[in-house]
Motif scaffolding. Sequence first.
Motif, PDB file in Angstrom:
ATOM      1  N   GLY A   1       8.885 -25.273  19.757  1.00  0.00           N
ATOM      2  CA  GLY A   1       8.029 -25.617  18.629  1.00  0.00           C
ATOM      3  C   GLY A   1       8.265 -24.670  17.466  1.00  0.00           C
ATOM      4  N   ALA A   2       7.542 -24.912  16.381  1.00  0.00           N
ATOM      5  CA  ALA A   2       7.742 -24.129  15.162  1.00  0.00           C
ATOM      6  C   ALA A   2       6.720 -23.007  15.013  1.00  0.00           C
ATOM      7  CB  ALA A   2       7.651 -25.052  13.946  1.00  0.00           C
TER       8      ALA A   2
ATOM      9  N   GLY B   1       6.582 -22.635  11.059  1.00  0.00           N
ATOM     10  CA  GLY B   1       6.614 -23.974  10.481  1.00  0.00           C
ATOM     11  C   GLY B   1       5.274 -24.448   9.968  1.00  0.00           C
TER      12      GLY B   1
ATOM     13  N   ALA C   1       3.987 -25.680   6.142  1.00  0.00           N
ATOM     14  CA  ALA C   1       3.973 -27.150   6.169  1.00  0.00           C
ATOM     15  C   ALA C   1       2.574 -27.647   5.811  1.00  0.00           C
ATOM     16  CB  ALA C   1       4.383 -27.652   7.549  1.00  0.00           C
TER      17      ALA C   1
ATOM     18  N   GLY D   1      11.204 -28.221  16.478  1.00  0.00           N
ATOM     19  CA  GLY D   1      10.420 -28.876  15.430  1.00  0.00           C
ATOM     20  C   GLY D   1      10.948 -28.450  14.061  1.00  0.00           C
ATOM     21  N   ASP D   2      11.162 -29.441  13.161  1.00  0.00           N
ATOM     22  CA  ASP D   2      11.871 -29.151  11.901  1.00  0.00           C
ATOM     23  C   ASP D   2      11.378 -30.082  10.786  1.00  0.00           C
ATOM     24  OD1 ASP D   2      13.780 -28.021  10.217  1.00  0.00           O
ATOM     25  OD2 ASP D   2      15.513 -28.944  11.200  1.00  0.00           O
ATOM     26  N   VAL D   3      11.720 -29.742   9.558  1.00  0.00           N
ATOM     27  CA  VAL D   3      11.586 -30.670   8.434  1.00  0.00           C
ATOM     28  C   VAL D   3      12.837 -31.542   8.451  1.00  0.00           C
ATOM     29  CG1 VAL D   3      11.548 -30.893   5.910  1.00  0.00           C
ATOM     30  CG2 VAL D   3      10.239 -29.064   7.030  1.00  0.00           C
TER      31      VAL D   3
ATOM     32  N   CYS E   1       9.354 -33.473  11.956  1.00  0.00           N
ATOM     33  CA  CYS E   1       9.697 -33.970  13.288  1.00  0.00           C
ATOM     34  C   CYS E   1       9.254 -32.894  14.278  1.00  0.00           C
ATOM     35  CB  CYS E   1      11.201 -34.213  13.379  1.00  0.00           C
ATOM     36  SG  CYS E   1      11.688 -34.776  15.010  1.00  0.00           S
TER      37      CYS E   1
ATOM     38  N   ASP F   1       7.598 -32.079  20.117  1.00  0.00           N
ATOM     39  CA  ASP F   1       7.147 -33.058  21.111  1.00  0.00           C
ATOM     40  C   ASP F   1       7.892 -34.395  20.924  1.00  0.00           C
ATOM     41  OD1 ASP F   1       5.508 -30.929  21.613  1.00  0.00           O
ATOM     42  OD2 ASP F   1       3.618 -31.998  21.417  1.00  0.00           O
TER      43      ASP F   1
END
Length: 260
Positions: free
Chosen positions: A45-46, A50, A54, A135-137, A148, A151
């Motif tokens: 995960g971020a 993130g 975000a 997990g990313d942009v 995204c 998960d």
Amino acid sequence: MMILIKLGGSVITDKRRYRTFNEETVSRLCNEIAESDRSVLIVHGAGSFGHVLAKRYALQDGLIDYGQVAAAARVQHDVRDLSSKVVDGLLKAGIPAVSVPPGSCFVMDGGRLVAEDTEAIRALASLGIMPVLFGDVVTDRKKGFGICSGDQLMEFLGGLFKPEKVVFVSDVDGLYDKDPKEHPDAVLIAEVTSATLAEVESGIGVDDVTGGVVAKMESMLRMSGDSRECVLVNGNVPGRLHSLLVGEEVISTTAKGGLA
Ligand code: ATP
Ligand code: IP8
């Protein structure tokens, strides 16, 4: 026989403080994974690399104004930085691994992940180099960009590699009837189904743009559909992940029966 593992942002970072990496915990978890001697694939995960920015710039809503563009680039940079720290932990534990940024190889379409070209990921895995997604942009055909989650990537990799077991590692013992950090009387749910999930309360204590623990449980239930074991476990308790990986009974929550 493969086990797909997500190292959650709540365990690899301090989600309350921007870019705080839990180096000791990550190093211990990487060693627990290596010592289990299982064939694994890892997503992460971020966490605070993130979710903090975000949320501040509403990146999950897509491109609304150009003030968000610099933040989208910054978050991509931050989650790549986090990923190289996680991969460093894996390499030190003796697991060959490489970070594969979803924002650089996939797109989304209205929030749905479109991952048409999987050749490089499959080739890396068959060489014995673990592709580590996170997990990313990610750019979006309809929204400009979006988030995204790790998960979503777990579900995608679950379809691609058909793991026999799926493990989500977090900073709580499992799913409770309400947030255990806010309610000391919260009760741990050992087995969750679509029906029992409806009764769960999710706290919104920290910044999280990907839906928190209820969205995670929905992903887990979808992945459990074909009677695959799908478990949420606490990574902050030393030895627990290792015990689960080698097949021992541990305190955890198992998702069962698919998502109705
Ligand atoms: P990330 O999405 O950053 O990768 P993660 O996968 O570790 O993070 P979270 O989405 O942060 O997972 O979900 C775990 C958090 O959910 C816990 O830290 C806990 O405080 C919170 N939480 C809220 N409600 C509940 C609940 N009913 N049961 C268990 N945890 C809950
Ligand atoms: O931490 C979220 O992924 P998650 C990704 O798996 C970003 O929910 C960039 C916030």
